[in-house]
Structures are given as structure tokens and as C-alpha cells.
Design an enzyme around this catalytic site. Structure first.
Site, PDB file in Angstrom:
ATOM      1  N   ASP A  32      35.286 -59.106  19.106  1.00  0.00           N
ATOM      2  CA  ASP A  32      36.086 -60.559  19.011  1.00  0.00           C
ATOM      3  C   ASP A  32      35.646 -60.813  19.871  1.00  0.00           C
ATOM      4  O   ASP A  32      36.321 -60.968  21.257  1.00  0.00           O
ATOM      5  CB  ASP A  32      36.675 -59.922  18.336  1.00  0.00           C
ATOM      6  N   ASN A  74      38.861 -73.450  20.145  1.00  0.00           N
ATOM      7  CA  ASN A  74      38.690 -74.763  18.808  1.00  0.00           C
ATOM      8  C   ASN A  74      39.284 -75.190  19.425  1.00  0.00           C
ATOM      9  O   ASN A  74      39.042 -76.816  19.046  1.00  0.00           O
ATOM     10  CB  ASN A  74      38.564 -74.141  17.129  1.00  0.00           C
ATOM     11  N   HIS A 121      36.018 -78.462  17.615  1.00  0.00           N
ATOM     12  CA  HIS A 121      35.118 -77.026  16.490  1.00  0.00           C
ATOM     13  C   HIS A 121      33.612 -76.792  17.449  1.00  0.00           C
ATOM     14  O   HIS A 121      32.795 -75.581  16.774  1.00  0.00           O
ATOM     15  CB  HIS A 121      35.199 -77.739  15.160  1.00  0.00           C
ATOM     16  N   ASP A 149      31.765 -73.734  17.782  1.00  0.00           N
ATOM     17  CA  ASP A 149      30.304 -73.185  17.164  1.00  0.00           C
ATOM     18  C   ASP A 149      29.326 -72.893  18.957  1.00  0.00           C
ATOM     19  O   ASP A 149      28.690 -71.984  18.160  1.00  0.00           O
ATOM     20  CB  ASP A 149      29.258 -74.089  16.541  1.00  0.00           C
ATOM     21  N   GLU A 153      34.921 -65.190  14.187  1.00  0.00           N
ATOM     22  CA  GLU A 153      34.415 -64.908  15.586  1.00  0.00           C
ATOM     23  C   GLU A 153      34.302 -63.307  15.878  1.00  0.00           C
ATOM     24  O   GLU A 153      34.710 -62.931  17.271  1.00  0.00           O
ATOM     25  CB  GLU A 153      35.229 -65.171  16.840  1.00  0.00           C
TER      26      GLU A 153
HETATM   27  N1  LIG Z   1      33.998 -73.356  15.352  1.00  0.00           N
HETATM   28  C1  LIG Z   1      33.935 -72.358  15.265  1.00  0.00           C
HETATM   29  N2  LIG Z   1      35.660 -71.470  14.652  1.00  0.00           N
HETATM   30  C2  LIG Z   1      35.891 -70.194  13.511  1.00  0.00           C
HETATM   31  C3  LIG Z   1      34.729 -70.134  13.067  1.00  0.00           C
HETATM   32  N3  LIG Z   1      34.796 -68.965  12.263  1.00  0.00           N
HETATM   33  C4  LIG Z   1      36.293 -68.973  12.530  1.00  0.00           C
HETATM   34  N4  LIG Z   1      36.906 -70.056  13.401  1.00  0.00           N
HETATM   35  C5  LIG Z   1      37.914 -69.651  13.887  1.00  0.00           C
HETATM   36  O1  LIG Z   1      37.665 -68.630  14.950  1.00  0.00           O
HETATM   37  C6  LIG Z   1      39.914 -68.473  14.578  1.00  0.00           C
HETATM   38  C7  LIG Z   1      40.013 -67.168  14.753  1.00  0.00           C
HETATM   39  O2  LIG Z   1      41.257 -66.684  14.860  1.00  0.00           O
HETATM   40  P1  LIG Z   1      42.376 -65.966  15.346  1.00  0.00           P
HETATM   41  O3  LIG Z   1      41.702 -65.016  14.420  1.00  0.00           O
HETATM   42  O4  LIG Z   1      43.495 -66.391  15.541  1.00  0.00           O
HETATM   43  O5  LIG Z   1      41.571 -65.445  16.701  1.00  0.00           O
HETATM   44  P2  LIG Z   1      42.192 -65.514  18.097  1.00  0.00           P
HETATM   45  O6  LIG Z   1      42.245 -66.942  18.088  1.00  0.00           O
HETATM   46  O7  LIG Z   1      40.015 -65.201  18.898  1.00  0.00           O
HETATM   47  O8  LIG Z   1      42.869 -64.675  18.677  1.00  0.00           O
HETATM   48  P3  LIG Z   1      42.499 -62.443  19.482  1.00  0.00           P
HETATM   49  O9  LIG Z   1      41.726 -62.420  18.027  1.00  0.00           O
HETATM   50  O10 LIG Z   1      44.049 -62.147  19.171  1.00  0.00           O
HETATM   51  O11 LIG Z   1      42.015 -62.654  20.809  1.00  0.00           O
HETATM   52  C8  LIG Z   1      40.172 -69.203  13.667  1.00  0.00           C
HETATM   53  O12 LIG Z   1      40.890 -70.499  14.612  1.00  0.00           O
HETATM   54  C9  LIG Z   1      38.758 -69.829  12.836  1.00  0.00           C
HETATM   55  O13 LIG Z   1      38.851 -71.126  12.703  1.00  0.00           O
HETATM   56  C10 LIG Z   1      33.442 -71.048  12.834  1.00  0.00           C
HETATM   57  O14 LIG Z   1      32.600 -70.979  12.830  1.00  0.00           O
HETATM   58  N5  LIG Z   1      33.086 -71.774  14.060  1.00  0.00           N
END
Ligand SMILES: Nc1nc2c(ncn2[C@@H]2O[C@H](COP(=O)(O)OP(=O)(O)OP(=O)(O)O)[C@@H](O)[C@H]2O)c(=O)[nH]1
Length: 363
Positions: free
Chosen positions: A236, A244, A249, A253, A279
Site C-alpha cells: 500500500d 493527491n 489527482h 495517477d 492504492e
Molecule cells: N489519483 C488517484 N487516487 C486514488 C485512486 N484510487 C484511490 N485513490 C485515492 O487514494 C487515497 C487513499 O487514501 P487513504 O485510504 O486515506 O490512504 P493513505 O492516504 O494512503 O494513508 P495510509 O494508507 O494510511 O498511508 C484516497 O484519497 C483515494 O481517493 C486512483 O486511481 N487515482
């Protein structure tokens, strides 16, 4: 030799088509193929009639050959409507003139044109007036030509008729068998393409969740049957939401795609990788113990940390990952249990400060 012929035919059939998987391609291929067969048959007739010193029929065959080439060109240039319209008209004309010489006007074959005229009047809409009047006028002219033309002296001899019958039978059989084969093989390749699309994650190019979980089931079952060790890792990206929020965004990506690329280049050929969602990624390492797997994932972690991901604006985005690992044990009966253990490991890696690998070895 055979593959060269197939390649040449494929090239001919595909000429003018940009999208190999276009929905209409079957239809367009059949039209192109029909033109090719039509052109070959016209050319053979051209030679045959000139050898028989029947110049009128020879010139008529030349006209048919030219119309076949025009239709073929229209299809290649993307004017599919014209190509589809031209071939039935050209064929009707060809068959009618040939039937005149073959059976004579008394066969009443030309009454087919009355049907064609009625069909065109009823079926073509106002916005297709050109097609409608083209068919009506050409069919009417042909009807009267057949009705009033007497060509008794030019009928084919009985021997020629036998020859034509054999050629016609084999040509028609060949034509239909190739068309069926063409449609079937196109359907197969479109199916293969659709399956690939259904299994691929568009952004990263990795297997998507459905595919990687299907792989997980199979690899888990194989490992249990073969009594081999197998390790699942969940990887992860750290603080991805912040990436982001800070860089946008699109930059997010870009990070996902480049990290996926890097992971692909670091894992071993026998390992499977896929995007689990957002992610998160899954790495499945068959025939591997926890220690070896930890080495692989640690290499991934280090490579990602060392990456220089640069946005279009020239900003370098620092990225790290955390991962949880778990392997098959004698108490595990479903692959979901290993995934759940790997997820627990990931949670601990995050809690312990991120940018680290945690191995769930004590369950
Ligand atoms: N740009 C982009 N963002 C994505 C995609 N899929 C998910 N996300 C974003 O990934 C982010 C995941 O955030 P969190 O689950 O809070 O995790 P994190 O910020 O990585 O925090 P930790 O995992 O605790 O380190 C969210 O803001 C989603 O909107 C994608 O395909 N593209």
C-alpha cells in the site's frame, strides 16, 4: 508458406481499418472479401471470354472487374455505405447478363428485377433517394434488356455449361466456407481482446482485482496440493491521499502507474502482481518461503523509496510503500485467510511508522 498466405490475406482484409477491434469489422471484412472474390471471378471470366473470342462478354467482365476494384477502394477508404451498396448491384448485373448467355431470355430469370424494384421502392427512405433511384433505374433497364434481347447465337455450348457449373459450385462453396471461417476467427480474436480488457487495470496495466484474486485461488490450490509454501503480500502506498491533495489527482495517477511499473520490474518472473483497489496491490509468490518473500518485498520497498517521480511541472514527488506478508500454514484452508493475515501485517507496518515490511509469521 501457409502463415505468409494468412498474413497477406489478413493485411488485405484489414487495409483501411484503424481499429482492429471495431464492432463492425466482421461486416467490413466480409465486404472486402466479397470484393476480392468478385474481382478474381471477373478476371477469370475476362480471360475466358477473350479466349473464346466473345469480346462483348469480355468487355462486360472488364466493367465488372472495375466496379469490384472501385468497391474495394471505397471500403478501404472508409466509405462503407457505398461499398456495401455497390456489391449487390454489381453482382445482380453480372448474374443477369451471365444468365442471359447461359439460359437465354426465356428462362424468365429477369423477373427477379420486379422484386428488386419493389424492394427498393419500399425499403429505401427519403434520405436514401440516390440509392433507391439507382437500383430502380438499373433494374428496370436490365429487365427490358433481358426481355427484348435475343442472343440465341451466343449461348454457351453444353461443354462450357458443364465447366461453368463446376466452377460455380466450387467458388460458392469456397466463398461461404471462407466467410464462415473469417467470422469465427474474428469473433475468437475479439473475445480474446475483451477478456484481456476485462482482466486488466487500465491505469497501471497490471491484472485487476478480479484477475489477481482468480490467480490467488489457483495458486493457493496448487500450493496446497503440491505441499509448497506460498506467500501473499499486500502493498500500500503511504499517505497517498496527501499526494493527491498536494499535487493533484493526475499526479496521483502518475505515481500509481510508475510505482506499478517499478514493482513489475522488481518481482521475479514466477511472481504474480495485481491492483487490489485504490492504492493497494497484491503480490503472490508461489513456491517461496517467508524469508525469501520478505527479501523480494523489501527490494520493492527500497526501489520505490529510491524512485524519482517527476510531475509535468518538474516537481519530484517522494513516495514510499508499506507491506504486510503472510504465508500458507497447515491451519489455513482458504486463500482469504492468508490475505486477511497479510492485511493485518500491513496495518501493523503502517502503525509502526510506514515505509516498512511486516511479516506475519506467528499465527
Ligand atoms: N489519483 C488517484 N487516487 C486514488 C485512486 N484510487 C484511490 N485513490 C485515492 O487514494 C487515497 C487513499 O487514501 P487513504 O485510504 O486515506 O490512504 P493513505 O492516504 O494512503 O494513508 P495510509 O494508507 O494510511 O498511508 C484516497 O484519497 C483515494 O481517493 C486512483 O486511481 N487515482
Amino acid at each position: 508458406m501457409f502463415s505468409l498466405t494468412k498474413k497477406t490475406i489478413d493485411k488485405l482484409l484489414n487495409s483501411g481499418f484503424a481499429d482492429e477491434f471495431d464492432n463492425d469489422l466482421n461486416q467490413k471484412h466480409v465486404v472486402v472479401f466479397s470484393y476480392l472474390v468478385f474481382a478474381i471471378s471477373c478476371f477469370s471470366m475476362l480471360v475466358f471470354f477473350f479466349l473464346r473470342q466473345m469480346p462483348f462478354m469480355g468487355i462486360f467482365s472488364l466493367g465488372c472487374l472495375i466496379s469490384a476494384l472501385i468497391g474495394f477502394r471505397s471500403n478501404c477508404l472508409g466509405d462503407f455505405g457505398r461499398a456495401q451498396l455497390l456489391i449487390p448491384i454489381a453482382k445482380i448485373i453480372q448474374i443477369t447478363i451471365l444468365s442471359l448467355f447461359y439460359f437465354g431470355a426465356s428462362s424468365s430469370f429477369h423477373w427477379v428485377f420486379v422484386n428488386v424494384i419493389l424492394y427498393a421502392v419500399v425499403v429505401f427512405r427519403v434520405d436514401q433517394a440516390f440509392s433507391k433511384y439507382l437500383i430502380v433505374v438499373s433494374s428496370t433497364v436490365l429487365f427490358f434488356v433481358c426481355e427484348f434481347l435475343t442472343l440465341k447465337d451466343l449461348y454457351l455450348t453444353a461443354e462450357d455449361q458443364g465447366f461453368v457449373e463446376i466452377i460455380t459450385f466450387f467458388s460458392v462453396s469456397f466463398y461461404f466456407s471462407v466467410v464462415v471461417n473469417l467470422v469465427m476467427s474474428r469473433l475468437k480474436s475479439v473475445n480474446r481482446h475483451l477478456r484481456t480488457l476485462a482482466e486488466k487495470d487500465e491505469l497501471t496495466g497490471l491484472s485487476n482485482r478480479r484477475k489477481v484474486l482468480a490467480d490467488a485461488v489457483n495458486i493457493f490450490a496448487d500450493s496446497v496440493i503440491n505441499r509448497e509454501s506460498c506467500v501473499f503480500a499486500i502493498v500500500d502506498l503511504d499517505h497517498f491521499k496527501k499526494i493527491n491533495d498536494t499535487y493533484g489527482h493526475e499526479a496521483g495517477d502518475l505515481v500509481l502507474a510508475q510505482v506499478a511499473n517499478m514493482m513489475c520490474s522488481v518481482i521475479r518472473p514466477q511472481d504474480e502482481i495485481g491492483r487490489y483497489g485504490g492504492e493497494e496491490f497484491i503480490v503472490i509468490m508461489r513456491d517461496t518461503n517467508l524469508k525469501q518473500a520478505e527479501g523480494v518485498v523489501e527490494r520493492i520497498r527500497q526501489s520505490v523509496e529510491d524512485m524519482l517521480i517527476e510531475t509535468e511541472q518538474g516537481i519530484i514527488i517522494p513516495v514510499t510503500i508499506s507491506a504486510g506478508l503472510a504465508s500458507i500454514t497447515s491451519s489455513v484452508s482458504r486463500y482469504e485467510e492468508i490475505l486477511a493475515q497479510a492485511d493485518k501485517g500491513l496495518y501493523i507496518a503502517k502503525r509502526n511508522g510506514r515505509n516498512r515490511v511486516f511479516v506475519q509469521s506467528d499465527y
